[in-house]
Design an enzyme around this catalytic site. Structure first.
Site, mmCIF file in Angstrom:
data_model
loop_
_atom_site.group_PDB
_atom_site.id
_atom_site.type_symbol
_atom_site.label_atom_id
_atom_site.label_comp_id
_atom_site.label_asym_id
_atom_site.label_seq_id
_atom_site.Cartn_x
_atom_site.Cartn_y
_atom_site.Cartn_z
ATOM 1 C CG HIS A 248 10.750 -3.770 -9.557
ATOM 2 N ND1 HIS A 248 10.143 -2.858 -10.392
ATOM 3 C CD2 HIS A 248 9.804 -4.685 -9.236
ATOM 4 C CE1 HIS A 248 8.875 -3.207 -10.543
ATOM 5 N NE2 HIS A 248 8.652 -4.315 -9.869
ATOM 6 C CD GLN B 193 6.149 -0.921 -12.592
ATOM 7 O OE1 GLN B 193 6.455 -1.863 -13.310
ATOM 8 N NE2 GLN B 193 4.944 -0.750 -12.094
ATOM 9 C CB SER C 194 5.358 -4.533 -9.005
ATOM 10 O OG SER C 194 6.135 -5.021 -10.074
#
Length: 315
Positions: free
Chosen positions: A201, A250, A91
């Site tokens: 996310h 992302q 991440s």
């Protein structure tokens, strides 16, 4: 000895005082903390070294703090001449990997992740989003559970595919509650709520991603000198175009950590060096494949242990 990968941790690995001892003995390390303070126009280093914990754990502080500390530790470690064949980060850690690969300057990255943290905090009102770790259920079954609940109007999806039997889900508070019940019915051993400030996310981060695109477009991204395994597809990326697209995606896409580790192993990596505070990624790598070697480098002592072991392997 096979290939080496440097891996960089994400949110959750931060601790007050991280990197401080190295900054007191290594001028180059201190210079990195000073550069972060200059880039952000406030003393991030004092938050890192002195806290309080509540201030450090605010997403907009945690993200630049972890990036800065990881880069400081990397600087100290790399003075011994150890280089990586591949890099990856979990991440937020992907930004550390990109700086390590020469794709983004440290100053640009620290400013970008500060903004990323602010946008992520703003995207969903506090208390409306949530995340939870699901233990002991495979991804296919869990994906069916989350798809069913999302179809009923309560957003929830797979967020971090960390290792076999450990997947984090993210979404609306109601979506997470419903998914927790369904996941246990489907055979999950445990579902643990996570202390986070938002549903990272997940599709609820798309508004943040749209705003973040202009931030990424505004910084210089160069060809990566070391291939970086992307969170969104677990493939090696080097081109500026791919990097920019993947960094925006992302924010609302699952972190394919297990897939990324398996891909690096397939590419010949047998040694993973975690650079940054904590040992979270080293633990995950071992759960993915026990045959590889892992080292976690976070301070002077762990740095020396890793260097000694690598020298022995090289003989």
């Amino acid at each position: 000895m096979g290939k080496i990968a440097f891996v960089f941790p994400g949110q959750g690995s931060q601790t007050v005082g991280m990197g401080q001892a190295l900054a007191q003995t290594d001028e180059g390390v201190k210079a990195i903390f000073d550069a972060a303070d200059t880039a952000l126009n406030f003393s991030l280093s004092s938050i890192i070294f002195e806290g309080p914990k509540e201030t450090l754990t605010q997403t907009a502080n945690t993200q630049p703090a972890l990036l800065t500390t990881s880069m400081a530790i990397l600087h100290h470690f790399q003075k011994q001449g150890i280089t990586a064949d591949y890099v990856a980060g979990h991440s937020l850690g992907e930004y550390s990997a990109l700086v390590a690969a020469g794709a983004i300057s440290f100053e640009d990255a620290v400013a970008a992740v500060r903004k990323r943290g602010e946008l992520m905090e703003e995207a969903v009102p506090n208390g409306e989003g949530a995340m939870a770790a699901v233990l002991g259920l495979d991804r296919e079954k869990l994906a069916e559970v989350t798809a069913e609940i999302s179809a009923m109007g309560n957003a929830v999806q797979l967020a971090n595919l960390n290792c076999p039997g450990q997947i984090v889900i993210s979404g609306s508070k109601k979506g997470i509650e419903l998914a927790a019940v369904k996941a246990k019915e489907a055979g999950a051993k445990r579902v643990l709520p996570l202390e986070v400030s938002g549903p990272f996310h997940s599709s609820l981060m798309k508004p943040a991603a749209e705003k973040f695109k202009s931030v990424i477009d505004g910084i210089a991204v160069k060809e990566a000198l070391i291939p970086v395994l992307a969170n969104v597809n677990a493939k090696a990326m080097t081109s500026p175009e791919d990097i920019k697209i993947n960094l925006v995606e992302q924010l609302y896409s699952p972190v394919l950590w297990e897939d990324s580790v398996r891909e690096m192993i397939a590419l010949g990596v047998d040694t993973f060096i975690e650079i940054g505070p904590g040992k979270v990624l080293s633990g995950l790598v071992k759960k993915i494949d026990r045959s590889v070697k892992t080292y976690a480098v976070s301070d002077e002592e762990s740095c020396l242990v890793a260097l000694e072991a690598l020298k022995e392997e090289a003989q």
